[in-house]
Design a protein around this motif. Structure first.
Motif, PDB file in Angstrom:
ATOM      1  N   THR A  55      36.562  27.805  39.586  1.00 48.50           N
ATOM      2  CA  THR A  55      35.328  28.270  40.217  1.00 48.50           C
ATOM      3  C   THR A  55      34.107  27.892  39.401  1.00 48.50           C
ATOM      4  OG1 THR A  55      35.533  30.391  39.095  1.00 48.50           O
ATOM      5  CG2 THR A  55      36.488  30.218  41.295  1.00 48.50           C
ATOM      6  N   SER A  56      34.266  27.032  38.467  1.00 48.14           N
ATOM      7  CA  SER A  56      33.131  26.605  37.660  1.00 48.14           C
ATOM      8  C   SER A  56      32.320  25.587  38.423  1.00 48.14           C
ATOM      9  CB  SER A  56      33.617  25.995  36.337  1.00 48.14           C
ATOM     10  OG  SER A  56      34.298  24.805  36.595  1.00 48.14           O
ATOM     11  N   ASP A  68      31.916  27.900  48.620  1.00 53.06           N
ATOM     12  CA  ASP A  68      31.834  28.905  47.561  1.00 53.06           C
ATOM     13  C   ASP A  68      33.253  29.387  47.249  1.00 53.06           C
ATOM     14  OD1 ASP A  68      31.434  31.189  45.998  1.00 53.06           O
ATOM     15  OD2 ASP A  68      29.533  31.644  46.976  1.00 53.06           O
ATOM     16  N   PRO A 126      38.018  37.870  36.449  1.00 53.54           N
ATOM     17  CA  PRO A 126      36.805  37.384  37.127  1.00 53.54           C
ATOM     18  C   PRO A 126      36.917  37.365  38.642  1.00 53.54           C
ATOM     19  CG  PRO A 126      37.242  36.043  35.198  1.00 53.54           C
ATOM     20  CD  PRO A 126      38.429  36.950  35.362  1.00 53.54           C
ATOM     21  N   ASP A 127      38.143  37.209  39.168  1.00 60.89           N
ATOM     22  CA  ASP A 127      38.318  37.235  40.614  1.00 60.89           C
ATOM     23  C   ASP A 127      37.902  38.587  41.191  1.00 60.89           C
ATOM     24  OD1 ASP A 127      39.328  34.665  40.541  1.00 60.89           O
ATOM     25  OD2 ASP A 127      41.396  35.344  40.340  1.00 60.89           O
ATOM     26  N   SER A 174      44.087  31.196  42.984  1.00 62.82           N
ATOM     27  CA  SER A 174      43.125  30.784  41.972  1.00 62.82           C
ATOM     28  C   SER A 174      43.491  29.496  41.262  1.00 62.82           C
ATOM     29  CB  SER A 174      42.940  31.908  40.950  1.00 62.82           C
ATOM     30  OG  SER A 174      42.404  33.035  41.569  1.00 62.82           O
ATOM     31  N   ASN A 210      41.497  28.926  49.729  1.00 66.54           N
ATOM     32  CA  ASN A 210      40.549  28.619  48.651  1.00 66.54           C
ATOM     33  C   ASN A 210      40.576  27.134  48.281  1.00 66.54           C
ATOM     34  OD1 ASN A 210      43.135  29.004  47.397  1.00 66.54           O
ATOM     35  ND2 ASN A 210      42.112  29.113  45.417  1.00 66.54           N
ATOM     36  N   ALA A 231      34.472  30.984  44.601  1.00 67.31           N
ATOM     37  CA  ALA A 231      34.566  32.338  44.070  1.00 67.31           C
ATOM     38  C   ALA A 231      34.592  33.364  45.209  1.00 67.31           C
ATOM     39  CB  ALA A 231      33.388  32.618  43.140  1.00 67.31           C
ATOM     40  N   ALA A 260      34.015  39.290  40.831  1.00 67.48           N
ATOM     41  CA  ALA A 260      33.253  38.589  41.866  1.00 67.48           C
ATOM     42  C   ALA A 260      33.040  39.482  43.080  1.00 67.48           C
ATOM     43  CB  ALA A 260      33.982  37.306  42.284  1.00 67.48           C
TER      44      ALA A 260
END
Length: 324
Positions: A8-9, A137, A71-72, A4, A128, A139, A75
């Protein structure tokens, strides 16, 4: 690379941690190449370090855990179909293609088992970052990589036993225990540290990609040193196997997203989640359960998939996003 470290914004300006991750992933292949050369030229310096490989992998997975946030995981709940598709594609395509390549190239049992093992590994720890570079993408990429790692203790030994059990003795139970100790426990420890020591972890986040890059490079040097005497004879065929394996993974991963009717950003993410493997884990398990020679495909994969991933990501980034 930890998962991460890429935001991811929807902002277009990367955060400091993002820029650090991008620099690290650019330099990473060079570090691994240098490490491989050193392992080949100075095997005596790295061979004695072989027992430390599981602990080195534990450091990498702890760093990954440090980068994970709640948030990971949400998702995954928000997009179960896309995540499930990514997991199925990853754990069907890469093991299957690995077996087909090993059989098609008539690899020796040790090398064949090594190719199959790297195919059975979870998503690569830099996937990622490549999804971010490709305007994919992120996320979804993080979600698939995280879940594929968490279920690896069950899926990876079972697939390895099924596909490579006829080639070499595969102790699936012992392999499961090793994955739990070197992957799941460090990831959970890192996640808990992020939860309870968030301010301290945020302070060190920018250096985590570099820690992972250096540690993976050391693992590659140790693995290459262990099979240095056989690399000249086996290196060419192993390199061909790795190029084919990674190439089919990237292409079929993208195709899986297209067949699953995912949008263009998600398809780009799945390309890297399928085509990039946690080769450090595969190298560790191959060394512990098979032989140093069986770990050679993982070492080569560590170099190649980061180079090919960066090239494909740069190419995709130049192509406009379309829904078809």
């Amino acid at each position: 690379m930890p998962q991460s470290t890429i935001a991811t914004s929807k902002t277009t300006e990367p955060a400091p941690a993002d820029r650090t991750a991008l620099i690290a992933v650019t330099v990473f292949p060079l570090l691994v190449v240098v490490a491989g050369v050193l392992g080949f030229l100075l095997p005596g310096a790295f061979k004695p370090m072989a027992p430390s490989v599981p602990y080195l992998l534990g450091i990498i997975m702890f760093c990954m855990g440090l980068t994970l946030t709640l948030p990971d995981f949400t998702a995954v709940a928000k997009r179960p179909w896309a995540v499930a598709l990514g997991l199925c594609a990853h754990y069907i395509i890469m093991p299957g293609v690995g077996w087909l390549i090993a059989m098609g190239l008539h690899l020796t049992p040790e090398l064949a088992a090594g190719v199959i093992l790297v195919g059975c590994a979870p998503s690569g720890t830099a996937s990622n970052v490549m999804a971010f570079l490709a305007k994919g993408d992120v996320a979804l990429s993080v979600a698939v990589a995280t879940v594929s790692t968490l279920i690896a203790p069950i899926v990876m030994p079972a697939l390895t036993l099924f596909l490579a059990g006829s080639l070499l003795n595969v102790d699936a139970g012992a392999m499961m225990v090793d994955i739990l100790k070197t992957v799941l426990v460090p990831v959970i420890a890192g996640l808990l540290a992020r939860l309870f020591l968030n301010r301290l972890v945020n302070f060190v986040l920018p250096v985590l990609p570099w820690i992972s890059a250096v540690v993976i490079s050391v693992i590659v040097a140790i693995v290459v040193a262990g099979s240095a005497s056989k690399i000249v004879a086996a290196g060419g065929i192993v390199f061909l196997a790795v190029i084919l394996h990674n190439g089919f993974g990237l292409g079929l991963g993208y195709l899986a997203g297209k067949l699953g009717r995912l949008d263009a950003k998600a398809r780009r993410a799945l390309a890297f989640e399928v085509g990039m493997q946690n080769s450090g884990l595969a190298a560790t398990l191959a060394t512990a359960h098979f032989s140093p020679l069986a770990a050679l495909p993982s070492a080569v994969f560590s170099v190649w998939h980061n180079i090919s991933g960066a090239v494909v990501a740069a190419w995709l980034a130049r192509k406009p996003l379309t829904e078809r």
